[in-house]
Enzyme design. Structure first.
Site, PDB file in Angstrom:
ATOM      1  N   ASP A 175      -2.556  -1.282   3.493  1.00  0.00           N
ATOM      2  CA  ASP A 175      -1.754  -1.422   2.324  1.00  0.00           C
ATOM      3  C   ASP A 175      -2.131  -0.104   1.594  1.00  0.00           C
ATOM      4  O   ASP A 175      -3.178   0.020   1.313  1.00  0.00           O
ATOM      5  CB  ASP A 175      -1.866  -2.721   1.734  1.00  0.00           C
ATOM      6  N   GLU A 200       2.594   1.038   6.540  1.00  0.00           N
ATOM      7  CA  GLU A 200       3.053  -0.284   6.037  1.00  0.00           C
ATOM      8  C   GLU A 200       4.436  -0.196   5.449  1.00  0.00           C
ATOM      9  O   GLU A 200       4.949   1.073   5.026  1.00  0.00           O
ATOM     10  CB  GLU A 200       1.987  -0.736   4.949  1.00  0.00           C
TER      11      GLU A 200
END
Length: 548
Positions: A175, A200
């Site tokens: 992330d 992501e």
């Protein structure tokens, strides 16, 4: 290069991606899904090897950060499934992940019909296997294999990982957030040009309004609730967004001189803040210095009080940070059931809510006859979705893909329709082939790994001259001499511009490869490689099974 998606494929949760290249196999993240309480909560490791023996299948595991959807299945994989190989993570991840795992273990113990799948002692044994990384540090993982960690800007210690084996490489983002906030700088990664970028895509279709506007709307909603005598519930995970929101509220309370109490329910948050103070060098300069007189400087948070159960029905306004962050159990769920019927109260959802959780149902607008713990309640309180997530939006994702400049991209950690939009955008805007596999899918990605070839001394003698041509072209505005492009190679026209970038990055290898191409070595390589189709096919056949 082959990629097997064990988690976060067209889904948000249990991130786990396995990549095989250069004759080695690596796992990126080993997370759990917060929306499931059955066997779907963990990755299906049998897809790697039906009979186990994972230490012989996986050469190393890399953990991007301490959130449960990225590390929650690691104790199960190492201590129950029996993986005993190396596990790499940053110092903050190693310090804070045990707190997250212990809190999750307690939630499972207190949830009827949902026993833990690993023991508490497994957490410590698992973390003892961790090998630590610093940002901007290159570590030797094994022979001809190294990894470099870059700041991801998501939570303290979150890392974007660049793994290289021989002439091939993969970048895994975990992330990330490209926008700096109060306690972290934005993601910082260079022009890496890997064969594959695994990225992501949580907010792949969102372009957020300015941070100032978002925070202003959120503080206005909080102020309105407490000014009318209401209570504010903010479901959070104890580490990550919680610290950023505490800094935000501290600033707002300081500015408005509010006297409303702020509580935090999780005892582990106190420990987490202690670790944050110890790891202050990993935070932004703004937190390290702290504004003059600010009580939250350096994650002190002296304004925040511990939550006690007897405060649940105490009259008067207050703000409560309660775990877990998606109302799937624990204190946040208990408080929600007590406060939801009162229209003066407010539930503020500050982060992404996974499908299948109560938080997601609230975010989608479900209010009447909401089934919670086998009972139905009417939600009369206000619900505000704050979108202060530490994930990049669509603009940030495209920015990072363009900056990293991969040969191919593979999207994970997103919803199918949003991933499809971003996949098409990456291909149409940047000309990069993009994959979006589902969980259990396997993808074959062509790589540009270097292959040794035989060539003549005459061609090699041309190499110094073509390097000089490229250097002169890079100094002269980005076009090569006419003689260098006389062979009709269209790519040669922009080779000088590329050379300028390579020199700036200090990438002599790329410069030499370009010079070889101008010198005619690409033709020799193609001729030398003409008979390799059979060996490539044989190699693919040998690699057909993950377990060899």
């Amino acid at each position: 290069m082959r990629v097997l998606v064990l988690g976060a494929g067209q889904d948000v949760g249990k991130s786990c991606v396995v990549v095989r290249f250069g004759g080695k196999t690596f796992m990126f993240d080993c997370g759990m899904h917060l929306g499931y309480q059955d066997e779907r909560r963990f990755p299906d490791f049998s897809l790697l090897s039906p009979s186990g023996g994972f230490t012989s299948v996986i050469d190393a595991v890399f953990i991007s950060h301490f959130h449960l959807d990225h590390v929650g299945a690691l104790p199960y994989f190492t201590e129950v499934c029996g993986y005993h190989g190396p596990v790499y993570m940053t110092h903050p991840t190693r310090a804070i992940a045990p707190l997250m795992l212990e809190d999750y273990h307690k939630v499972l113990l207190n949830r009827p019909g949902s026993g833990p799948v690993f023991a508490r002692q497994h957490i410590g044994a698992c973390m003892a296997k961790a090998q630590l990384m610093d940002l901007q540090e290159t570590l030797q993982v094994c022979e001809d294999c190294e990894v470099t960690a870059y700041s991801a800007g998501h939570v303290l210690g979150a890392a974007i990982l660049h793994l290289r084996v021989g002439g091939e490489s993969v970048v895994y983002t975990g992330d990330f957030n490209t926008v700096p906030d109060r306690h972290l700088a934005g993601a910082c990664v260079g022009w890496l040009r890997p064969d594959l970028l695994i990225c992501e895509s949580t907010y792949a279709t969102s372009v957020r309004e300015s941070k100032v506007a978002r925070e202003g709307s959120m503080m206005a909603a909080v102020h309105q609730a407490v000014a009318s005598g209401g209570k504010v519930l903010i479901p959070v995970f104890a580490v990550g967004r919680a610290q950023e929101l505490l800094l935000l509220l501290d600033e707002f309370w300081e500015r408005t001189q509010l006297q409303v109490p702020i509580y935090f329910s999780a005892p582990m948050a106190v420990r987490a803040n202690q670790y944050y103070r110890l790891l202050l060098n990993w935070a932004s300069g703004r937190v390290k210095q702290g504004p003059p007189g600010r009580r939250a400087a350096g994650f002190g948070f002296s304004r925040v009080l511990p939550w006690q159960p007897e405060l649940l029905h105490q009259p008067g306004p207050c703000v409560l940070f309660a775990t877990p962050g998606m109302l799937q159990g624990g204190t946040s769920l208990e408080v929600f059931k007590a406060w939801a019927p009162d229209p003066k109260n407010l539930v503020l959802l500050p982060s992404y809510q996974v499908a299948g959780t109560l938080g997601r149902r609230l975010m989608l607008g479900q209010r009447k006859g909401l089934l919670v713990d086998k009972a139905t309640i009417d939600v009369n309180c206000k619900v505000f979705y704050a979108t202060v997530s530490a994930h990049a939006d669509a603009k940030g994702i495209l920015q990072l893909v363009q900056q990293v400049a991969p040969a191919a991209a593979l999207l994970v950690h997103g919803e199918p329709d949003k991933m499809a939009f971003m996949s098409n955008k990456i291909h149409s805007s940047l000309g990069i082939k993009c994959f979006m596999p589902a969980i259990g899918d396997e993808v074959e990605v062509s790589s540009s790994g270097c292959t040794p070839v035989q060539t003549s001394a005459q061609l090699l003698r041309k190499l110094p001259m073509t390097v000089q041509q490229l250097l002169r072209a890079s100094e002269g505005g980005g076009s090569v001499a006419q003689g260098a492009a006389a062979g009709g190679d269209e790519q040669a026209v922009s080779a000088g511009a590329a050379a300028a970038g390579w020199m700036q990055q200090g990438d002599v290898g790329q410069l030499v490869q370009a010079a070889m191409k101008l010198a005619g070595l690409n033709t020799a390589a193609a001729a030398a490689g003409g008979g390799s189709a059979g060996s490539n096919a044989q190699q693919q056949q040998q690699q057909h099974q993950w377990c060899q």
